[in-house]
Write an enzyme that holds these catalytic residues in place. Structure first.
Site, PDB file in Angstrom:
ATOM      1  N   ASP A 107     -21.280  44.114  25.218  1.00 14.52           N
ATOM      2  CA  ASP A 107     -21.473  43.457  23.918  1.00 14.52           C
ATOM      3  C   ASP A 107     -22.868  43.765  23.385  1.00 14.52           C
ATOM      4  O   ASP A 107     -23.830  43.065  23.652  1.00 14.52           O
ATOM      5  CB  ASP A 107     -21.274  41.948  24.082  1.00 14.52           C
ATOM      6  N   GLY A 108     -22.974  44.872  22.632  1.00 16.83           N
ATOM      7  CA  GLY A 108     -24.271  45.321  22.116  1.00 16.83           C
ATOM      8  C   GLY A 108     -24.326  45.357  20.599  1.00 16.83           C
ATOM      9  O   GLY A 108     -25.393  45.512  20.016  1.00 16.83           O
ATOM     10  N   LYS A 109     -23.159  45.269  19.959  1.00 19.06           N
ATOM     11  CA  LYS A 109     -23.060  45.287  18.490  1.00 19.06           C
ATOM     12  C   LYS A 109     -23.896  46.415  17.885  1.00 19.06           C
ATOM     13  O   LYS A 109     -24.563  46.242  16.875  1.00 19.06           O
ATOM     14  CB  LYS A 109     -23.427  43.917  17.916  1.00 19.06           C
ATOM     15  N   ARG A 110     -23.816  47.599  18.491  1.00 19.10           N
ATOM     16  CA  ARG A 110     -24.582  48.736  18.022  1.00 19.10           C
ATOM     17  C   ARG A 110     -24.017  49.266  16.700  1.00 19.10           C
ATOM     18  O   ARG A 110     -22.827  49.085  16.406  1.00 19.10           O
ATOM     19  CB  ARG A 110     -24.609  49.852  19.078  1.00 19.10           C
TER      20      ARG A 110
END
Lengths: 301, 301
Positions: A107-110
């Protein structure tokens, strides 16, 4: 090679579990047997010891929940916060979860322009040591999304309708065609997803929809039948099993429901206090089992 | 304590330079004197040597451009790609640039719900070793933005109208009130920015607007007078000085124009070939000086 999404759906069915266990190591919620609170008085100086404690905690949680979930979701911010030692703990966590046969949703929302999105995909979705999938932010449009989908064995979960209180600031703006922004984002993701569909009919391009918006969730399931959903917001953020029921199709497919604090730190809740802080992993195992059964109980399986 | 934005504007005026030098270490564009191309045959095995080469390259670039810019912008993806060794090179780069008196705009486009956004802010905007500002993605709305603005000496640059070809997929959707999504995002950011305004009249909440959309840029300058702009897309992506002129107010304030490849790898262009690959830093210094003068030449200073 099997598509990421088909692999995920298969593992979900083998375990008969539609949950995802978040690995969000909130330092001030950790059991003292794992993390000495004295270390938190100077996080910068003690970041290696703290990172080592996080890894130990995660390994115990992963072992405890492995029978009850197909997928774990480390939230990158909590690891990035501890610098390179934290990132090492993240990579070791990923390695450990893979060994236990779990899939990893990082979960990095890159998000970035195409050439940079490609660099992020190379960083986190590489074949040898990477995660199986990554959360991304769709604000940059198509050329910021497709670089995450080049490898068919990997997936990307794009933010659609997020679980936080102010998610409506942009996502709920009303469009000239009568739809809201998130609905048009859903249709856009649905179109982009077509090219990445596996045998299951779901796509390697998936979406994030909060359990805290059950009406929108039900609507989005109908609007975008090929988008698999990651649903955060169950438990600590307020969503329940009835709120997320509509996220699943008639075969009980189409979504995983995430819980982080509710499982990781179950030992802190009255309901599990008989376990005691030392047996936090047993409390987590029971919380995961209960959640799995709670979700299954509302489905017609 | 001085506001981040006032500090940035002051440093820009001391140097009379409205540019920002991106630090995007594209491995296949690096001079062979710094990075042995043999190492790239197995990036995973050689990631420590490659990260060390990146740091050396960045230090030479920073030294070369320090007279011509107030701020540098490392693009995180290129460091994250090399794992923890890459992140160490990033932290060393930040440390080196601080020592040279430069401000650091960390380009990570982070975003999440409030409690997690706070963890990202702690990771990258901490007082002792962090950057001065961070790029963020506004899709989650207000409670995903304000955690980045708690420390008045730090700033956040929210994506507004991005420079990539498909930025219109979501950002240009037409709203019921006749505006486009990006215009409403601009007004939303403008409202959020009010609480974080420094003495300069600009806010610690700034925005990212691509040089590749000059019409929108001019319009946004008028629409949101308190938003300072970071403008990528000059040079390699196609924008020129005339395209970005409208980003500045009457005092020549209100924006920095970023160039990454055009400065870092100037030595590869015909225009600078007399320098040779070994003198890549001299080529970068001249490219930065020319860009500074190019931008200033279109302003009525």
């Amino acid at each position: 090679m099997k598509y990421f999404i088909d692999n995920l759906i298969e593992k979900i069915e083998v375990k008969n579990s539609r949950i995802c266990v978040g690995l969000d190591p909130h330092l001030n919620l950790m059991p003292t047997s794992i993390l000495d609170p004295e270390l938190l008085k100077n996080i910068e100086a003690n970041h290696r010891e703290i990172a080592a404690a996080i890894l130990e905690f995660n390994q115990e949680i992963i072992t405890a929940v492995a029978d009850h979930t197909a997928v774990v979701k480390p939230q990158m911010a909590f690891y990035e916060k501890l610098g390179t030692a934290g990132m090492e703990a993240l990579w070791e966590t990923i390695y450990y979860a893979r060994e236990k046969g779990l899939l990893i949703l990082l979960d990095g929302k890159r998000n970035d322009i195409g050439s940079t999105a490609k660099a992020y995909a190379e960083a986190y979705l590489n074949i040898d040591s990477g995660a199986d999938s990554l959360t991304i932010n769709p604000y940059l449009g198509r050329d910021g999304i497709t670089p995450f989908l080049e490898d068919k064995t990997k997936g990307a979960f794009a933010l659609l309708k997020t679980s936080n209180p102010s998610s409506g600031d942009i996502q709920d703006l009303k469009l000239a065609n009568g739809k809201k922004v998130y609905e048009e984002v859903a249709l856009f993701l649905g179109r982009t997803a077509e090219k990445y569909k596996g045998q299951s009919g779901y796509s390697n391009l998936a979406a994030v929809v909060g359990a805290t918006y059950p009406r929108e969730l039900a609507q989005l399931r109908t609007l975008t039948p090929s988008l698999f959903f990651l649903i955060p917001g169950y438990g600590a953020q307020g969503g329940g099993a009835e709120d997320v029921k509509a996220a699943f199709d008639k075969e009980g497919r189409g979504a995983v429901i995430n819980s982080s604090r509710g499982i990781n730190f179950a030992y802190r809740k009255d309901e599990y206090k008989e376990f005691g802080a030392k047996n936090f992993a047993d409390a987590a195992a029971l919380a995961a089992k209960k959640m799995k059964e709670d979700i299954n109980s509302v489905l017609d399986l």
